[in-house]
Write a protein that holds these residues in place. Structure first.
Motif, PDB file in Angstrom:
ATOM      1  N   GLY A  99      16.102   0.075  -0.965  1.00 39.21           N
ATOM      2  CA  GLY A  99      16.331   1.271  -1.650  1.00 39.21           C
ATOM      3  C   GLY A  99      18.017   1.210  -2.104  1.00 39.21           C
ATOM      4  O   GLY A  99      18.608   2.100  -2.186  1.00 39.21           O
ATOM      5  N   GLU A 100      18.605  -0.198  -2.313  1.00 42.54           N
ATOM      6  CA  GLU A 100      19.949  -0.249  -2.725  1.00 42.54           C
ATOM      7  C   GLU A 100      20.294   0.265  -3.911  1.00 42.54           C
ATOM      8  O   GLU A 100      19.540   0.224  -4.772  1.00 42.54           O
ATOM      9  CB  GLU A 100      20.111  -1.950  -2.730  1.00 42.54           C
ATOM     10  CG  GLU A 100      21.539  -2.236  -2.773  1.00 42.54           C
ATOM     11  CD  GLU A 100      22.171  -2.064  -1.578  1.00 42.54           C
ATOM     12  OE1 GLU A 100      23.442  -2.017  -1.503  1.00 42.54           O
ATOM     13  OE2 GLU A 100      21.659  -2.353  -0.448  1.00 42.54           O
ATOM     14  N   VAL A 101      21.298   0.953  -3.946  1.00 44.66           N
ATOM     15  CA  VAL A 101      21.740   1.500  -5.036  1.00 44.66           C
ATOM     16  C   VAL A 101      23.261   1.147  -5.289  1.00 44.66           C
ATOM     17  O   VAL A 101      24.041   0.722  -4.372  1.00 44.66           O
ATOM     18  CB  VAL A 101      21.680   3.120  -4.910  1.00 44.66           C
ATOM     19  CG1 VAL A 101      20.319   3.413  -5.125  1.00 44.66           C
ATOM     20  CG2 VAL A 101      22.510   3.706  -3.836  1.00 44.66           C
ATOM     21  N   SER A 102      23.880   1.421  -6.417  1.00 44.23           N
ATOM     22  CA  SER A 102      25.161   1.230  -6.829  1.00 44.23           C
ATOM     23  C   SER A 102      26.088   2.050  -6.175  1.00 44.23           C
ATOM     24  O   SER A 102      25.485   3.361  -5.788  1.00 44.23           O
ATOM     25  CB  SER A 102      25.323   1.254  -8.400  1.00 44.23           C
ATOM     26  OG  SER A 102      25.266   2.476  -8.876  1.00 44.23           O
ATOM     27  N   MET A 103      27.267   1.737  -5.974  1.00 45.83           N
ATOM     28  CA  MET A 103      28.274   2.383  -5.030  1.00 45.83           C
ATOM     29  C   MET A 103      28.597   3.745  -5.502  1.00 45.83           C
ATOM     30  O   MET A 103      28.506   4.675  -4.756  1.00 45.83           O
ATOM     31  CB  MET A 103      29.666   1.643  -5.006  1.00 45.83           C
ATOM     32  CG  MET A 103      30.443   2.037  -3.743  1.00 45.83           C
ATOM     33  SD  MET A 103      31.918   1.116  -3.307  1.00 45.83           S
ATOM     34  CE  MET A 103      31.173  -0.496  -2.868  1.00 45.83           C
ATOM     35  N   ASN A 104      29.068   4.077  -6.782  1.00 42.37           N
ATOM     36  CA  ASN A 104      29.506   5.319  -7.268  1.00 42.37           C
ATOM     37  C   ASN A 104      28.317   5.912  -7.969  1.00 42.37           C
ATOM     38  O   ASN A 104      28.227   7.239  -7.541  1.00 42.37           O
ATOM     39  CB  ASN A 104      30.651   5.144  -8.330  1.00 42.37           C
ATOM     40  CG  ASN A 104      31.847   4.454  -7.629  1.00 42.37           C
ATOM     41  OD1 ASN A 104      32.183   4.677  -6.369  1.00 42.37           O
ATOM     42  ND2 ASN A 104      32.663   3.623  -8.362  1.00 42.37           N
TER      43      ASN A 104
END
Length: 161
Positions: free
Chosen positions: A119-124
């Motif tokens: 479920g990794e997503v970008s930081m912002n």
């Protein structure tokens, strides 16, 4: 088999267009962000989006660049050899490239599956990163197929000489 290669070339043509659009999008987004920053209104997440577009622009351009032999090569010594020797060298580098990019494509797919499962997503912006990784894997697959086609053509060329 010719139909298969026509499909690959059609996909390659669309990849060029998407890669060019990513490059233009990067330029536009960066310019708008810089102007926005000058007036105190930067675009939130522009760095992430530009990073995604940069990745896509590079991997979308790789197969076409290989097809038109646009990659930088060290040919100062190789061009002094006979046509047959040059073809043999092209076959050897083609085999190594084929193996390398087949493994990279496979591992990129495994990596995308891992990122999706975690479920990794970008930081912002919290965009799912696995979509870009899957797109990269598909582009690398097309690149691998273009290398394979080039290898087949070189083997045919060697048999004819």
């Amino acid at each position: 088999m010719a139909f298969f290669w026509k499909i690959i070339l059609w996909i390659l043509d669309k990849m060029k267009i998407i890669g060019a659009a990513c490059l233009v999008g990067m330029m536009l987004l960066t310019c708008v962000d810089v102007v926005g920053r000058a007036f105190g209104h930067p675009i939130f997440g522009s760095v992430e989006i530009v990073g995604f577009m940069a990745t896509l622009a590079v991997v979308m351009a790789m197969p076409y660049t290989h097809q038109v032999q646009g990659h930088i090569g060290v040919e100062i010594v190789v061009r002094l050899f006979s046509e047959k020797t040059q073809t043999i060298i092209d076959i050897c580098t083609g085999i190594v490239s084929l193996i390398l990019f087949a493994v990279v494509t496979w591992r990129m797919t495994v990596y995308a599956n891992t990122m999706k499962a975690s479920g990794e997503v970008s930081m912002n912006l919290e965009l799912p990163e696995h979509f870009v990784i899957y797109a990269t894997a598909v582009c690398l697959l097309i690149f691998t197929l273009i290398i394979f086609q080039d290898l087949i053509n070189n083997i045919r060329k060697l048999k004819e000489s």
